[in-house]
Design an enzyme around this catalytic site. Structure first.
Site, short mmCIF file in Angstrom:
data_model
loop_
_atom_site.label_atom_id
_atom_site.label_comp_id
_atom_site.label_asym_id
_atom_site.label_seq_id
_atom_site.Cartn_x
_atom_site.Cartn_y
_atom_site.Cartn_z
N SER A 61 -9.85 1.69 2.98
CA SER A 61 -8.62 2.60 2.12
C SER A 61 -7.62 1.81 1.34
CB SER A 61 -8.11 3.68 3.00
OG SER A 61 -7.22 2.99 3.90
N LYS A 72 1.00 -1.04 -0.16
CA LYS A 72 0.12 0.06 -0.12
C LYS A 72 0.87 1.34 -0.04
CE LYS A 72 -3.86 2.03 2.55
NZ LYS A 72 -4.87 1.60 4.11
N SER A 99 -9.97 -0.63 6.94
CA SER A 99 -9.29 -0.53 5.71
C SER A 99 -8.73 -1.54 5.16
CB SER A 99 -8.25 0.88 5.86
OG SER A 99 -9.19 1.97 5.80
#
Lengths: 484, 101
Positions: free
Chosen positions: A152, A77, A176
Protein backbone atom coordinates in the site's frame (compact mmCIF):
# COMPACT_ATOMS: atom_id res chain seq x y z
CA UNK A 1 21.84 15.77 -7.45
CA UNK A 2 18.49 14.02 -7.93
CA UNK A 3 20.08 10.62 -8.16
CA UNK A 4 22.34 11.07 -5.12
CA UNK A 5 21.91 8.84 -2.09
CA UNK A 6 20.91 10.12 1.35
CA UNK A 7 24.44 9.63 2.63
CA UNK A 8 25.94 11.60 -0.28
CA UNK A 9 23.47 14.43 0.29
CA UNK A 10 24.31 14.48 4.00
CA UNK A 11 28.05 14.53 3.33
CA UNK A 12 27.74 17.27 0.72
CA UNK A 13 25.90 19.44 3.22
CA UNK A 14 28.49 18.77 5.91
CA UNK A 15 31.33 19.91 3.69
CA UNK A 16 29.40 22.96 2.53
CA UNK A 17 28.90 21.92 -1.11
CA UNK A 18 25.13 21.91 -0.87
CA UNK A 19 22.50 23.49 1.34
CA UNK A 20 19.26 21.94 2.49
CA UNK A 21 17.38 24.72 0.68
CA UNK A 22 19.10 23.69 -2.57
CA UNK A 23 18.29 20.00 -2.08
CA UNK A 24 14.72 20.71 -1.05
CA UNK A 25 14.18 23.07 -4.01
CA UNK A 26 15.37 20.44 -6.46
CA UNK A 27 12.96 17.89 -4.92
CA UNK A 28 10.06 20.37 -5.06
CA UNK A 29 10.84 21.20 -8.70
CA UNK A 30 10.90 17.48 -9.54
CA UNK A 31 7.53 17.04 -7.81
CA UNK A 32 6.14 19.98 -9.82
CA UNK A 33 7.38 18.38 -12.99
CA UNK A 34 6.47 14.73 -12.45
CA UNK A 35 3.81 14.38 -9.81
CA UNK A 36 0.93 14.93 -12.18
CA UNK A 37 1.76 11.75 -14.08
CA UNK A 38 2.90 9.72 -11.06
CA UNK A 39 0.39 10.85 -8.41
CA UNK A 40 2.92 9.91 -5.71
CA UNK A 41 2.30 12.92 -3.47
CA UNK A 42 -1.17 13.81 -2.18
CA UNK A 43 -0.04 16.97 -0.38
CA UNK A 44 3.08 19.06 -0.32
CA UNK A 45 3.65 22.62 0.81
CA UNK A 46 6.57 24.30 -0.94
CA UNK A 47 6.81 27.25 1.46
CA UNK A 48 6.65 25.09 4.56
CA UNK A 49 9.30 22.65 3.24
CA UNK A 50 11.65 25.48 2.27
CA UNK A 51 11.16 27.08 5.64
CA UNK A 52 12.17 23.85 7.39
CA UNK A 53 15.22 23.62 5.11
CA UNK A 54 16.20 27.24 5.70
CA UNK A 55 16.02 26.70 9.46
CA UNK A 56 18.44 23.73 9.20
CA UNK A 57 20.83 25.76 7.02
CA UNK A 58 20.77 28.59 9.55
CA UNK A 59 21.46 26.24 12.43
CA UNK A 60 24.31 24.66 10.48
CA UNK A 61 25.77 28.09 9.70
CA UNK A 62 25.57 28.96 13.40
CA UNK A 63 27.71 25.90 14.16
CA UNK A 64 24.98 23.96 15.98
CA UNK A 65 25.22 20.18 16.29
CA UNK A 66 22.58 18.80 13.96
CA UNK A 67 20.76 15.47 13.90
CA UNK A 68 21.72 12.53 11.66
CA UNK A 69 19.13 13.38 8.99
CA UNK A 70 19.83 17.11 8.99
CA UNK A 71 18.55 18.85 5.89
CA UNK A 72 17.41 15.67 4.14
CA UNK A 73 13.93 15.75 2.62
CA UNK A 74 11.71 12.84 3.72
CA UNK A 75 8.26 11.97 2.33
CA UNK A 76 5.61 10.62 4.71
CA UNK A 77 2.91 8.09 3.89
CA UNK A 78 -0.45 9.78 4.35
CA UNK A 79 -1.59 7.47 7.16
CA UNK A 80 0.95 9.03 9.56
CA UNK A 81 -0.29 12.07 11.47
CA UNK A 82 1.44 15.44 11.28
CA UNK A 83 -0.22 18.03 13.49
CA UNK A 84 -2.25 20.46 11.40
CA UNK A 85 -1.37 18.79 8.08
CA UNK A 86 -4.21 17.07 6.19
CA UNK A 87 -3.94 13.31 6.75
CA UNK A 88 -6.39 11.51 4.49
CA UNK A 89 -5.32 7.83 4.58
CA UNK A 90 -6.36 8.13 0.90
CA UNK A 91 -9.96 7.87 2.12
CA UNK A 92 -12.91 10.10 1.29
CA UNK A 93 -13.92 9.69 4.92
CA UNK A 94 -10.87 11.67 6.10
CA UNK A 95 -10.75 14.16 3.23
CA UNK A 96 -10.50 17.16 5.56
CA UNK A 97 -8.92 15.54 8.62
CA UNK A 98 -6.19 17.61 10.25
CA UNK A 99 -4.71 15.71 13.19
CA UNK A 100 -4.42 17.63 16.45
CA UNK A 101 -1.14 15.83 17.23
CA UNK A 102 1.90 14.36 15.46
CA UNK A 103 3.03 10.74 15.33
CA UNK A 104 6.06 9.73 17.39
CA UNK A 105 8.07 9.16 14.20
CA UNK A 106 7.32 12.73 13.09
CA UNK A 107 8.73 14.13 16.35
CA UNK A 108 11.77 11.90 15.93
CA UNK A 109 12.34 12.95 12.31
CA UNK A 110 12.10 16.62 13.27
CA UNK A 111 14.62 16.09 16.08
CA UNK A 112 16.92 14.34 13.60
CA UNK A 113 16.78 17.44 11.39
CA UNK A 114 14.77 15.95 8.50
CA UNK A 115 12.75 18.19 6.18
CA UNK A 116 9.19 16.82 5.98
CA UNK A 117 8.53 17.23 2.27
CA UNK A 118 4.94 16.04 1.90
CA UNK A 119 2.39 13.26 2.25
CA UNK A 120 2.31 10.31 -0.15
CA UNK A 121 -0.47 8.27 -1.72
CA UNK A 122 -1.51 4.82 -0.50
CA UNK A 123 -4.26 2.27 -0.75
CA UNK A 124 -7.13 3.54 1.40
CA UNK A 125 -6.23 2.90 5.07
CA UNK A 126 -3.22 0.92 3.74
CA UNK A 127 -5.51 -1.87 2.51
CA UNK A 128 -4.21 -3.08 -0.82
CA UNK A 129 -1.18 -4.12 -2.85
CA UNK A 130 -1.30 -1.66 -5.75
CA UNK A 131 -2.24 1.85 -4.52
CA UNK A 132 -5.28 1.53 -6.81
CA UNK A 133 -7.56 1.60 -3.76
CA UNK A 134 -6.76 5.27 -3.15
CA UNK A 135 -9.78 7.59 -3.25
CA UNK A 136 -7.45 10.07 -4.97
CA UNK A 137 -6.47 7.91 -7.94
CA UNK A 138 -3.70 5.33 -8.38
CA UNK A 139 0.02 6.05 -8.20
CA UNK A 140 2.01 4.97 -11.26
CA UNK A 141 5.28 3.09 -11.37
CA UNK A 142 8.14 5.38 -12.51
CA UNK A 143 9.69 2.47 -14.45
CA UNK A 144 6.51 2.02 -16.52
CA UNK A 145 3.57 4.36 -16.08
CA UNK A 146 1.09 1.64 -17.08
CA UNK A 147 2.15 -0.47 -14.10
CA UNK A 148 1.39 -0.29 -10.40
CA UNK A 149 4.15 0.83 -8.01
CA UNK A 150 2.80 -1.80 -5.62
CA UNK A 151 1.13 -0.99 -2.36
CA UNK A 152 0.00 0.00 0.00
CA UNK A 153 2.93 2.44 0.39
CA UNK A 154 3.05 2.97 -3.39
CA UNK A 155 3.34 6.76 -3.22
CA UNK A 156 6.40 6.63 -0.96
CA UNK A 157 8.09 3.97 -3.12
CA UNK A 158 7.35 5.76 -6.41
CA UNK A 159 8.58 9.09 -4.99
CA UNK A 160 11.96 7.59 -4.07
CA UNK A 161 12.25 5.58 -7.30
CA UNK A 162 11.46 8.66 -9.40
CA UNK A 163 14.07 10.67 -7.45
CA UNK A 164 11.47 13.12 -6.17
CA UNK A 165 12.86 12.59 -2.66
CA UNK A 166 15.87 10.64 -1.30
CA UNK A 167 14.02 9.04 1.64
CA UNK A 168 10.45 8.12 2.48
CA UNK A 169 8.49 6.55 5.31
CA UNK A 170 5.90 3.82 4.81
CA UNK A 171 3.96 1.31 6.86
CA UNK A 172 3.89 -2.46 6.38
CA UNK A 173 1.05 -4.70 7.58
CA UNK A 174 1.46 -7.60 5.13
CA UNK A 175 4.20 -6.38 2.78
CA UNK A 176 3.20 -2.76 2.17
CA UNK A 177 6.81 -1.50 2.32
CA UNK A 178 8.71 -4.48 0.87
CA UNK A 179 6.44 -5.22 -2.10
CA UNK A 180 6.41 -1.62 -3.46
CA UNK A 181 10.17 -1.39 -2.82
CA UNK A 182 10.58 -4.51 -4.99
CA UNK A 183 8.22 -3.24 -7.71
CA UNK A 184 10.00 0.14 -7.85
CA UNK A 185 13.60 -1.09 -7.62
CA UNK A 186 14.50 0.49 -4.28
CA UNK A 187 15.28 -0.59 -0.70
CA UNK A 188 12.49 -0.95 1.87
CA UNK A 189 12.41 -2.47 5.34
CA UNK A 190 9.73 -3.62 7.72
CA UNK A 191 11.35 -3.59 11.17
CA UNK A 192 10.58 -5.96 14.06
CA UNK A 193 7.09 -5.45 15.47
CA UNK A 194 7.51 -2.91 18.29
CA UNK A 195 10.83 -1.49 17.06
CA UNK A 196 9.13 1.72 15.89
CA UNK A 197 6.32 3.37 17.81
CA UNK A 198 2.91 3.21 16.13
CA UNK A 199 1.68 6.28 18.01
CA UNK A 200 0.10 8.51 15.38
CA UNK A 201 0.04 5.83 12.66
CA UNK A 202 -3.61 5.42 11.71
CA UNK A 203 -4.37 1.86 12.78
CA UNK A 204 -5.24 -0.84 10.23
CA UNK A 205 -4.33 -4.14 11.94
CA UNK A 206 -2.69 -3.30 15.24
CA UNK A 207 -0.86 -6.59 15.82
CA UNK A 208 0.74 -6.45 12.35
CA UNK A 209 1.29 -2.75 11.50
CA UNK A 210 4.84 -1.40 11.59
CA UNK A 211 6.42 1.80 10.25
CA UNK A 212 9.63 1.55 8.22
CA UNK A 213 12.04 3.23 5.78
CA UNK A 214 12.41 3.50 1.98
CA UNK A 215 15.70 4.61 0.38
CA UNK A 216 17.70 4.26 -2.81
CA UNK A 217 20.32 2.15 -1.07
CA UNK A 218 20.81 0.07 2.05
CA UNK A 219 22.79 2.77 3.87
CA UNK A 220 19.98 5.28 3.37
CA UNK A 221 17.45 2.82 4.80
CA UNK A 222 19.75 2.19 7.77
CA UNK A 223 20.11 5.94 8.39
CA UNK A 224 16.36 6.47 8.24
CA UNK A 225 15.46 3.53 10.51
CA UNK A 226 17.94 4.85 13.06
CA UNK A 227 15.94 8.05 12.99
CA UNK A 228 12.55 6.32 13.27
CA UNK A 229 13.22 3.65 15.89
CA UNK A 230 13.14 4.19 19.61
CA UNK A 231 11.05 3.72 22.69
CA UNK A 232 7.79 5.59 23.18
CA UNK A 233 5.52 4.97 26.14
CA UNK A 234 2.49 6.08 24.13
CA UNK A 235 2.60 2.77 22.23
CA UNK A 236 2.41 0.01 24.83
CA UNK A 237 3.73 -2.56 22.32
CA UNK A 238 6.86 -0.48 21.62
CA UNK A 239 10.02 -2.37 22.62
CA UNK A 240 12.21 -0.66 25.19
CA UNK A 241 15.64 -1.70 23.98
CA UNK A 242 18.50 0.38 22.62
CA UNK A 243 18.58 1.04 18.86
CA UNK A 244 21.80 -0.10 17.19
CA UNK A 245 23.80 2.37 15.09
CA UNK A 246 22.80 0.64 11.87
CA UNK A 247 24.40 3.21 9.60
CA UNK A 248 27.79 2.85 11.29
CA UNK A 249 28.03 -0.95 10.95
CA UNK A 250 26.27 -1.36 7.60
CA UNK A 251 29.53 -1.64 5.64
CA UNK A 252 30.89 -4.46 7.81
CA UNK A 253 30.45 -7.79 6.02
CA UNK A 254 29.19 -10.74 8.08
CA UNK A 255 31.64 -13.59 8.58
CA UNK A 256 30.25 -17.10 8.29
CA UNK A 257 26.77 -15.88 7.27
CA UNK A 258 24.26 -18.73 6.90
CA UNK A 259 21.37 -18.05 4.51
CA UNK A 260 18.30 -20.23 4.23
CA UNK A 261 16.27 -20.20 1.01
CA UNK A 262 12.59 -20.95 1.60
CA UNK A 263 11.90 -24.24 -0.16
CA UNK A 264 8.11 -23.79 -0.22
CA UNK A 265 8.34 -20.41 -1.97
CA UNK A 266 10.46 -21.80 -4.79
CA UNK A 267 7.82 -24.48 -5.38
CA UNK A 268 5.39 -21.65 -6.10
CA UNK A 269 4.59 -20.35 -9.58
CA UNK A 270 7.29 -17.69 -10.11
CA UNK A 271 8.19 -15.42 -13.05
CA UNK A 272 11.21 -16.90 -14.86
CA UNK A 273 13.21 -13.72 -14.31
CA UNK A 274 12.53 -13.87 -10.58
CA UNK A 275 13.58 -17.50 -10.32
CA UNK A 276 16.86 -16.83 -12.14
CA UNK A 277 17.60 -13.61 -10.21
CA UNK A 278 17.10 -15.52 -6.99
CA UNK A 279 19.60 -18.17 -8.09
CA UNK A 280 22.14 -15.55 -9.21
CA UNK A 281 21.73 -13.66 -5.92
CA UNK A 282 22.48 -16.78 -3.92
CA UNK A 283 25.56 -17.43 -6.08
CA UNK A 284 26.78 -13.93 -5.19
CA UNK A 285 26.36 -14.68 -1.49
CA UNK A 286 28.22 -17.98 -1.92
CA UNK A 287 31.06 -16.13 -3.64
CA UNK A 288 31.24 -13.87 -0.58
CA UNK A 289 31.73 -16.87 1.66
CA UNK A 290 28.17 -17.33 2.88
CA UNK A 291 26.68 -20.77 3.31
CA UNK A 292 23.41 -21.05 1.37
CA UNK A 293 21.01 -23.90 2.00
CA UNK A 294 17.33 -24.73 1.74
CA UNK A 295 15.09 -24.23 4.77
CA UNK A 296 11.50 -25.27 5.21
CA UNK A 297 8.61 -23.17 6.50
CA UNK A 298 6.02 -25.96 6.48
CA UNK A 299 3.02 -23.68 7.08
CA UNK A 300 4.11 -21.02 4.57
CA UNK A 301 1.26 -21.79 2.20
CA UNK A 302 -1.26 -21.03 4.94
CA UNK A 303 0.03 -17.52 5.59
CA UNK A 304 -2.28 -15.70 3.15
CA UNK A 305 -5.37 -17.41 4.60
CA UNK A 306 -4.22 -16.65 8.14
CA UNK A 307 -3.47 -13.03 7.32
CA UNK A 308 -6.75 -12.39 5.51
CA UNK A 309 -8.64 -13.45 8.63
CA UNK A 310 -6.52 -11.69 11.26
CA UNK A 311 -5.92 -8.46 9.31
CA UNK A 312 -9.57 -7.78 8.41
CA UNK A 313 -10.74 -8.81 11.90
CA UNK A 314 -8.48 -6.23 13.51
CA UNK A 315 -9.40 -3.72 10.81
CA UNK A 316 -13.12 -4.13 11.36
CA UNK A 317 -12.57 -3.31 15.01
CA UNK A 318 -10.12 -0.43 14.40
CA UNK A 319 -12.29 1.20 11.75
CA UNK A 320 -15.36 1.23 14.01
CA UNK A 321 -14.15 4.69 15.07
CA UNK A 322 -15.14 6.22 11.72
CA UNK A 323 -18.72 6.77 12.71
CA UNK A 324 -19.17 10.39 11.67
CA UNK A 325 -19.22 11.64 15.27
CA UNK A 326 -15.73 12.75 16.34
CA UNK A 327 -14.09 13.32 12.95
CA UNK A 328 -14.39 12.26 9.35
CA UNK A 329 -17.29 12.19 6.95
CA UNK A 330 -20.87 12.44 8.22
CA UNK A 331 -23.66 11.69 5.78
CA UNK A 332 -26.18 14.44 5.22
CA UNK A 333 -29.07 12.00 4.93
CA UNK A 334 -30.07 9.57 7.67
CA UNK A 335 -33.01 8.54 9.85
CA UNK A 336 -31.50 7.99 13.28
CA UNK A 337 -28.19 7.52 15.08
CA UNK A 338 -27.50 3.97 13.80
CA UNK A 339 -28.48 4.98 10.29
CA UNK A 340 -26.08 7.94 10.55
CA UNK A 341 -23.22 5.52 11.29
CA UNK A 342 -24.17 3.21 8.43
CA UNK A 343 -24.71 5.95 5.86
CA UNK A 344 -21.54 7.85 6.83
CA UNK A 345 -19.41 4.70 6.58
CA UNK A 346 -21.10 3.48 3.42
CA UNK A 347 -20.35 6.82 1.72
CA UNK A 348 -16.88 7.42 3.24
CA UNK A 349 -15.25 4.03 2.64
CA UNK A 350 -14.16 2.62 -0.71
CA UNK A 351 -14.82 -0.89 -2.00
CA UNK A 352 -11.77 -2.68 -0.55
CA UNK A 353 -12.16 -1.13 2.90
CA UNK A 354 -15.81 -2.18 3.01
CA UNK A 355 -14.85 -5.66 1.81
CA UNK A 356 -12.35 -6.07 4.64
CA UNK A 357 -14.67 -4.62 7.28
CA UNK A 358 -17.29 -7.15 6.07
CA UNK A 359 -14.82 -10.05 6.13
CA UNK A 360 -13.52 -9.12 9.59
CA UNK A 361 -17.00 -8.57 10.99
CA UNK A 362 -18.02 -12.00 9.69
CA UNK A 363 -14.90 -13.72 11.09
CA UNK A 364 -15.50 -12.20 14.53
CA UNK A 365 -19.27 -12.70 14.63
CA UNK A 366 -21.06 -15.12 16.92
CA UNK A 367 -20.87 -18.67 15.62
CA UNK A 368 -17.86 -18.03 13.35
CA UNK A 369 -15.29 -16.67 15.81
CA UNK A 370 -13.80 -20.07 16.72
CA UNK A 371 -13.79 -21.44 13.18
CA UNK A 372 -12.17 -18.39 11.59
CA UNK A 373 -10.52 -15.84 13.88
CA UNK A 374 -9.38 -18.17 16.67
CA UNK A 375 -8.27 -20.81 14.18
CA UNK A 376 -6.17 -18.17 12.38
CA UNK A 377 -4.51 -17.13 15.66
CA UNK A 378 -3.49 -20.74 16.26
CA UNK A 379 -2.06 -21.16 12.78
CA UNK A 380 -0.25 -17.86 13.31
CA UNK A 381 1.65 -19.49 16.16
CA UNK A 382 2.57 -22.46 13.96
CA UNK A 383 3.88 -20.04 11.32
CA UNK A 384 5.95 -18.29 13.96
CA UNK A 385 7.28 -21.65 15.21
CA UNK A 386 8.41 -22.46 11.65
CA UNK A 387 10.56 -19.31 11.60
CA UNK A 388 11.98 -20.04 15.06
CA UNK A 389 13.00 -23.52 13.91
CA UNK A 390 14.56 -22.22 10.68
CA UNK A 391 16.55 -19.59 12.60
CA UNK A 392 18.16 -22.41 14.59
CA UNK A 393 19.90 -23.38 11.37
CA UNK A 394 20.47 -20.09 9.55
CA UNK A 395 21.01 -16.40 10.35
CA UNK A 396 18.98 -14.95 7.51
CA UNK A 397 16.10 -16.35 5.47
CA UNK A 398 15.98 -15.38 1.79
CA UNK A 399 13.18 -15.39 -0.77
CA UNK A 400 11.96 -13.35 -3.70
CA UNK A 401 9.95 -10.41 -2.31
CA UNK A 402 7.14 -11.09 -4.79
CA UNK A 403 6.17 -13.96 -7.12
CA UNK A 404 5.95 -11.59 -10.11
CA UNK A 405 7.08 -8.11 -11.12
CA UNK A 406 4.83 -5.01 -11.08
CA UNK A 407 1.56 -5.78 -12.83
CA UNK A 408 -0.42 -3.49 -15.12
CA UNK A 409 -2.89 -1.14 -13.46
CA UNK A 410 -6.41 -2.54 -13.54
CA UNK A 411 -5.66 -6.21 -14.18
CA UNK A 412 -6.12 -7.39 -10.58
CA UNK A 413 -8.71 -4.98 -9.26
CA UNK A 414 -11.76 -7.13 -10.05
CA UNK A 415 -10.48 -10.27 -8.34
CA UNK A 416 -9.56 -9.43 -4.74
CA UNK A 417 -8.36 -12.95 -3.96
CA UNK A 418 -5.70 -12.99 -6.70
CA UNK A 419 -4.43 -9.62 -5.44
CA UNK A 420 -4.23 -11.09 -1.92
CA UNK A 421 -2.26 -14.11 -3.15
CA UNK A 422 0.47 -11.84 -4.52
CA UNK A 423 1.42 -11.03 -0.88
CA UNK A 424 2.37 -14.66 -0.20
CA UNK A 425 6.09 -14.09 0.45
CA UNK A 426 5.85 -10.95 2.58
CA UNK A 427 3.02 -11.78 4.99
CA UNK A 428 5.03 -14.24 7.09
CA UNK A 429 7.25 -11.51 8.60
CA UNK A 430 4.21 -9.60 9.85
CA UNK A 431 2.55 -12.67 11.33
CA UNK A 432 5.80 -13.69 13.06
CA UNK A 433 6.74 -10.11 14.03
CA UNK A 434 10.23 -10.38 12.53
CA UNK A 435 12.09 -7.85 10.36
CA UNK A 436 12.33 -8.11 6.57
CA UNK A 437 14.11 -6.04 3.94
CA UNK A 438 13.69 -5.93 0.15
CA UNK A 439 16.63 -4.90 -2.03
CA UNK A 440 16.87 -4.65 -5.82
CA UNK A 441 18.40 -7.82 -7.29
CA UNK A 442 17.53 -7.86 -10.98
CA UNK A 443 15.17 -6.99 -13.78
CA UNK A 444 12.45 -9.19 -15.26
CA UNK A 445 11.83 -9.99 -18.92
CA UNK A 446 9.38 -7.07 -18.87
CA UNK A 447 12.16 -4.69 -17.80
CA UNK A 448 10.61 -4.21 -14.35
CA UNK A 449 12.64 -4.41 -11.12
CA UNK A 450 12.90 -7.56 -8.99
CA UNK A 451 13.31 -7.58 -5.21
CA UNK A 452 15.27 -9.94 -2.98
CA UNK A 453 13.78 -10.33 0.50
CA UNK A 454 15.95 -11.07 3.52
CA UNK A 455 14.27 -11.90 6.82
CA UNK A 456 15.93 -11.95 10.22
CA UNK A 457 15.37 -12.82 13.85
CA UNK A 458 13.42 -10.33 15.98
CA UNK A 459 15.47 -7.18 16.65
CA UNK A 460 18.26 -8.25 14.27
CA UNK A 461 17.79 -5.39 11.81
CA UNK A 462 21.52 -4.77 11.97
CA UNK A 463 22.22 -8.27 10.57
CA UNK A 464 19.79 -7.63 7.71
CA UNK A 465 21.33 -4.28 6.81
CA UNK A 466 24.84 -5.74 6.82
CA UNK A 467 23.81 -8.80 4.82
CA UNK A 468 21.92 -6.61 2.33
CA UNK A 469 24.87 -4.25 1.96
CA UNK A 470 27.24 -7.16 1.24
CA UNK A 471 25.07 -7.95 -1.79
CA UNK A 472 24.62 -4.33 -2.83
CA UNK A 473 28.38 -3.72 -2.98
CA UNK A 474 28.72 -6.52 -5.54
CA UNK A 475 25.87 -5.38 -7.79
CA UNK A 476 24.62 -2.20 -9.41
CA UNK A 477 20.87 -2.86 -9.44
CA UNK A 478 20.35 -0.10 -6.87
CA UNK A 479 21.95 2.40 -9.23
CA UNK A 480 19.41 1.76 -11.96
CA UNK A 481 17.15 4.82 -12.15
CA UNK A 482 13.71 5.19 -13.66
CA UNK A 483 13.79 7.34 -16.80
CA UNK A 484 10.88 9.76 -16.65
CA UNK B 1 -19.73 -20.99 -8.63
CA UNK B 2 -22.34 -20.72 -5.91
CA UNK B 3 -21.27 -18.69 -2.93
CA UNK B 4 -21.24 -20.27 0.54
CA UNK B 5 -22.80 -16.99 1.70
CA UNK B 6 -26.38 -15.93 1.11
CA UNK B 7 -27.51 -12.41 0.31
CA UNK B 8 -29.30 -12.36 3.68
CA UNK B 9 -26.07 -13.23 5.50
CA UNK B 10 -24.23 -10.44 3.70
CA UNK B 11 -26.95 -7.98 4.67
CA UNK B 12 -26.75 -9.15 8.28
CA UNK B 13 -22.94 -8.71 8.34
CA UNK B 14 -23.26 -5.24 6.79
CA UNK B 15 -25.66 -4.34 9.57
CA UNK B 16 -23.24 -5.60 12.23
CA UNK B 17 -20.39 -3.71 10.56
CA UNK B 18 -22.53 -0.54 10.34
CA UNK B 19 -22.22 -0.27 6.57
CA UNK B 20 -24.99 0.88 4.27
CA UNK B 21 -24.49 -1.05 1.03
CA UNK B 22 -26.19 -0.67 -2.33
CA UNK B 23 -27.87 -3.74 -3.82
CA UNK B 24 -25.01 -3.95 -6.37
CA UNK B 25 -22.49 -4.00 -3.52
CA UNK B 26 -24.44 -6.69 -1.69
CA UNK B 27 -24.42 -8.99 -4.70
CA UNK B 28 -20.75 -8.25 -5.47
CA UNK B 29 -19.66 -8.98 -1.89
CA UNK B 30 -21.75 -12.13 -1.73
CA UNK B 31 -19.61 -13.65 -4.48
CA UNK B 32 -16.26 -12.15 -3.48
CA UNK B 33 -16.46 -12.87 0.25
CA UNK B 34 -17.72 -16.35 -0.56
CA UNK B 35 -14.63 -16.99 -2.69
CA UNK B 36 -12.36 -15.69 0.08
CA UNK B 37 -14.08 -17.88 2.68
CA UNK B 38 -13.66 -20.92 0.46
CA UNK B 39 -9.97 -20.11 0.19
CA UNK B 40 -9.39 -19.59 3.91
CA UNK B 41 -11.22 -22.85 4.68
CA UNK B 42 -7.88 -24.55 3.95
CA UNK B 43 -6.87 -23.65 7.52
CA UNK B 44 -9.28 -26.35 8.70
CA UNK B 45 -6.85 -28.95 7.32
CA UNK B 46 -4.33 -28.09 10.03
CA UNK B 47 -4.45 -29.81 13.39
CA UNK B 48 -4.33 -27.03 16.00
CA UNK B 49 -5.61 -29.12 18.89
CA UNK B 50 -2.93 -28.14 21.45
CA UNK B 51 -1.83 -24.86 19.92
CA UNK B 52 -2.08 -21.70 21.98
CA UNK B 53 -3.61 -18.83 19.95
CA UNK B 54 -1.12 -16.05 19.18
CA UNK B 55 -2.75 -12.63 19.28
CA UNK B 56 0.51 -10.67 19.23
CA UNK B 57 3.91 -11.11 17.63
CA UNK B 58 5.81 -10.07 20.72
CA UNK B 59 4.61 -11.37 24.06
CA UNK B 60 2.82 -8.32 25.35
CA UNK B 61 2.34 -7.66 29.02
CA UNK B 62 0.36 -5.01 30.77
CA UNK B 63 2.29 -1.77 30.85
CA UNK B 64 1.68 0.22 34.00
CA UNK B 65 2.41 3.80 34.87
CA UNK B 66 1.76 5.94 37.90
CA UNK B 67 -1.85 7.09 38.03
CA UNK B 68 -1.01 10.74 37.70
CA UNK B 69 -2.98 13.32 35.76
CA UNK B 70 -1.37 14.33 32.47
CA UNK B 71 -2.15 17.07 30.07
CA UNK B 72 -4.55 16.04 27.34
CA UNK B 73 -5.88 17.70 24.19
CA UNK B 74 -7.60 21.00 24.83
CA UNK B 75 -11.31 21.00 24.06
CA UNK B 76 -11.08 23.12 20.90
CA UNK B 77 -8.33 20.91 19.42
CA UNK B 78 -10.36 17.78 20.15
CA UNK B 79 -13.42 19.25 18.45
CA UNK B 80 -11.67 20.78 15.46
CA UNK B 81 -12.38 17.84 13.11
CA UNK B 82 -15.89 17.07 14.35
CA UNK B 83 -18.67 17.19 11.75
CA UNK B 84 -20.99 18.91 14.23
CA UNK B 85 -20.36 20.57 17.60
CA UNK B 86 -21.81 23.29 19.81
CA UNK B 87 -18.33 24.54 20.63
CA UNK B 88 -18.09 22.42 23.74
CA UNK B 89 -19.58 19.02 22.87
CA UNK B 90 -19.89 16.68 19.87
CA UNK B 91 -23.42 16.87 18.51
CA UNK B 92 -25.19 13.67 17.45
CA UNK B 93 -28.78 12.93 16.44
CA UNK B 94 -31.20 12.45 19.29
CA UNK B 95 -30.90 8.88 20.58
CA UNK B 96 -33.97 8.61 22.82
CA UNK B 97 -37.46 9.36 21.59
CA UNK B 98 -36.63 9.37 17.86
CA UNK B 99 -36.07 12.32 15.52
CA UNK B 100 -32.98 13.59 13.68
CA UNK B 101 -30.28 16.15 14.52
Amino acid sequence: MLSATAQELRDQQECGELSSVEITSVCLDAIDEHNEKLNAFLTFDRDDALQQARRIDERRAAGETLGPLAGLPVAIKDNICIEGVTTTCASRSLENFRPPYSAHVIDRLRNAGAVLLGKTNLDEFAMGSSTENSAYGPTRNPHNLDCTPGGSSGGSAAAVAASLVPLAVGSDTGGSIRQPAAFCGIVGMKPTYGRVSRYGLVAFASSLDQIGPFARDVTGAAMLLEGLAGYDDRDSTCINQPVAKYSQTVDQPLEGLRIGVVKEYLEHDLDDGIRSSMATSMDIYRSLGAEVKAVSLPHANYSVATYYLIGPSEASSNLARYDGVHYGHRSSEFDDMIDMYCASRGEGFGAEVKRRVMLGTYALSAGYYDAYYLKALKVRRLIRNDYDAAFQEVDVIASPTTPHTAFQLGVMSDVPLSMYLSDLFTIGCNLAGIPGISIPCGVGNDGMPIGLQLMGRALEEETLFRAARMFERETDWHQRRAAL
Amino acid sequence: MTSPLSVEEIQRVAELGRLKLSSEEVSEYTGQLGAILEYVAKLQDIDTEDVEPMAHAVEVQNVFREDEPRESLPCDAALVNAPKTDGEFFLVPQILGGGGA
